[in-house]
Write an enzyme that holds these catalytic residues in place. Structure first.
Site, PDB file in Angstrom:
ATOM      1  N   HIS A  13      89.021  48.246  -1.565  1.00 20.89           N
ATOM      2  CA  HIS A  13      88.930  48.077  -0.103  1.00 20.89           C
ATOM      3  C   HIS A  13      89.341  46.691   0.373  1.00 20.89           C
ATOM      4  O   HIS A  13      89.977  46.551   1.411  1.00 20.89           O
ATOM      5  CB  HIS A  13      87.504  48.358   0.400  1.00 20.89           C
ATOM      6  CG  HIS A  13      87.027  49.741   0.105  1.00 20.89           C
ATOM      7  ND1 HIS A  13      86.372  50.062  -1.066  1.00 20.89           N
ATOM      8  CD2 HIS A  13      87.114  50.887   0.819  1.00 20.89           C
ATOM      9  CE1 HIS A  13      86.073  51.341  -1.062  1.00 20.89           C
ATOM     10  NE2 HIS A  13      86.517  51.877   0.067  1.00 20.89           N
ATOM     11  N   GLU A  85      82.191  44.901  -3.655  1.00 20.13           N
ATOM     12  CA  GLU A  85      83.439  44.419  -4.268  1.00 20.13           C
ATOM     13  C   GLU A  85      83.386  42.910  -4.525  1.00 20.13           C
ATOM     14  O   GLU A  85      83.840  42.440  -5.570  1.00 20.13           O
ATOM     15  CB  GLU A  85      84.625  44.791  -3.376  1.00 20.13           C
ATOM     16  CG  GLU A  85      84.784  46.305  -3.279  1.00 20.13           C
ATOM     17  CD  GLU A  85      86.112  46.779  -2.738  1.00 20.13           C
ATOM     18  OE1 GLU A  85      86.330  47.995  -2.736  1.00 20.13           O
ATOM     19  OE2 GLU A  85      86.942  45.964  -2.297  1.00 20.13           O
ATOM     20  N   ARG A 173      70.702  49.550  25.351  1.00 17.01           N
ATOM     21  CA  ARG A 173      71.659  49.234  26.425  1.00 17.01           C
ATOM     22  C   ARG A 173      71.911  50.510  27.221  1.00 17.01           C
ATOM     23  O   ARG A 173      72.194  51.566  26.634  1.00 17.01           O
ATOM     24  CB  ARG A 173      72.991  48.754  25.835  1.00 17.01           C
ATOM     25  CG  ARG A 173      73.037  47.288  25.467  1.00 17.01           C
ATOM     26  CD  ARG A 173      74.471  46.877  25.137  1.00 17.01           C
ATOM     27  NE  ARG A 173      74.616  45.444  25.144  1.00 17.01           N
ATOM     28  CZ  ARG A 173      74.457  44.674  24.070  1.00 17.01           C
ATOM     29  NH1 ARG A 173      74.166  45.216  22.911  1.00 17.01           N
ATOM     30  NH2 ARG A 173      74.599  43.366  24.170  1.00 17.01           N
ATOM     31  N   ARG A 228      69.853  39.050  26.502  1.00 14.49           N
ATOM     32  CA  ARG A 228      69.346  40.321  26.980  1.00 14.49           C
ATOM     33  C   ARG A 228      68.195  40.175  27.968  1.00 14.49           C
ATOM     34  O   ARG A 228      67.836  41.141  28.631  1.00 14.49           O
ATOM     35  CB  ARG A 228      68.948  41.188  25.778  1.00 14.49           C
ATOM     36  CG  ARG A 228      70.122  41.551  24.865  1.00 14.49           C
ATOM     37  CD  ARG A 228      71.159  42.389  25.602  1.00 14.49           C
ATOM     38  NE  ARG A 228      70.532  43.535  26.202  1.00 14.49           N
ATOM     39  CZ  ARG A 228      70.215  44.660  25.556  1.00 14.49           C
ATOM     40  NH1 ARG A 228      70.528  44.785  24.285  1.00 14.49           N
ATOM     41  NH2 ARG A 228      69.605  45.660  26.174  1.00 14.49           N
TER      42      ARG A 228
HETATM   43  N1  URA Z   1      76.264  41.727  18.613  1.00 10.33           N
HETATM   44  C1  URA Z   1      75.349  42.710  18.787  1.00 10.33           C
HETATM   45  O1  URA Z   1      75.135  43.562  17.919  1.00 10.33           O
HETATM   46  N2  URA Z   1      74.681  42.739  19.965  1.00 10.33           N
HETATM   47  C2  URA Z   1      74.895  41.850  20.954  1.00 10.33           C
HETATM   48  O2  URA Z   1      74.269  41.949  22.010  1.00 10.33           O
HETATM   49  C3  URA Z   1      75.859  40.841  20.759  1.00 10.33           C
HETATM   50  C4  URA Z   1      76.533  40.808  19.554  1.00 10.33           C
END
Ligand code: URA
Length: 261
Positions: A13, A85, A173, A228
């Site tokens: 890979h 790997e 989200r 967030r």
């Molecule tokens: N990577 C993630 O998984 N979530 C985010 O909010 C930002 C980067």
């Protein structure tokens, strides 16, 4: 100790062989293939090794120590393939250098987070260890990353991430195609906050569990590119580009501590 590949055997890979790595023991692992070259150049003089699927790799030098920089792609499965790997061609220390979404108000965009443990909200690591086994970074790697960030006087945090198999529902989200978050994930962001977890990402749990199952070492440092507590969006590329030199110089300093041990 697991089985090392013959020096010239090319891994399926990653397209890498033990010979190409020139004895490298340390690997820096960003998710994004597009970030490999700038990270490798930030470590030292570097050369491109291979470009295969999601795995772009460069070899850098820090003092005389060869350092591999190889992208993992996104999520657990491609991380585990990469580690299988790389371990066979001599890598013993895996350090993720990634991006993340902070979930605590005190963590600003562009801050560094040294991840000491991960919630296993993913499936890949269960193929290596049962779900009640903790996903924890190697202490000496975590300590080196934290000491390096401290020495550089950067804004950094040490924390526990939530490694999710999905960017949308698993990270609660709602700005997705359907806008729907299954019941199992509704309210989870608040619960992780309450428990003091620091950030969402998608790879650290697999990294820590696979390294542990191999008897090898792993650590993780991320730049916060989403906040967030303010919203769901990822910040502009400017945030990452602004923080990248800080992450590279922290990792460089940490590598110097680890190499000397
Ligand atoms: N990577 C993630 O998984 N979530 C985010 O909010 C930002 C980067």
């Amino acid at each position: 100790m697991g089985k090392l590949a013959k020096a010239t055997e090319i891994m399926y890979h990653t397209g890498l062989s033990r010979k190409m790595l020139k004895g490298a023991r340390f690997a820096l692992l960003p998710g994004d293939p597009g970030r490999v070259e700038s990270i490798a150049a930030g470590i030292g003089q570097c050369e491109r090794l291979a470009v295969h699927r999601e795995y772009t790799s460069y070899l850098s030098y820090l003092k005389d120590e060869p350092i591999l920089v190889c992208s993992t792609g996104m999520g657990g499965p491609s991380v585990a393939i990469c580690m299988e790997e790389l371990a066979r061609i001599g890598i013993t220390h895996f350090i993720r250098v990634g991006t993340t979404g902070s979930i605590q108000d005190k963590i600003e965009l562009g801050d560094l987070i040294v991840v000491k443990g991960a919630v296993r909200l993913e499936g890949t690591s269960t193929h290596y260890a049962p779900i009640n086994f903790p996903a924890i970074a190697t202490l000496k790697v975590t300590n080196a990353l934290a000491a390096a960030a401290e020495k550089k006087k950067y804004r950094y945090h040490i924390g526990i991430c939530i490694s999710s198999d999905t960017f949308w529902p698993g990270q609660e989200r709602y700005d997705s195609f359907t806008g729907y978050v299954p019941k199992a994930f509704r309210g989870t962001l608040q619960e992780w906050q309450q428990l003091g977890a620091t950030n969402y990402e998608m790879e650290a749990a697999t990294l820590f569990i696979v390294a542990q199952s191999f008897g090898l070492s792993a650590g993780c440092i991320c730049v916060a590119v989403a906040k967030r507590t303010d919203g769901e969006k990822v910040a502009s590329q400017t945030i990452y580009m602004g923080a990248l030199p800080k992450m590279i110089s922290t990792v460089k300093e940490a590598l110097l501590m680890l190499i000397d041990k």
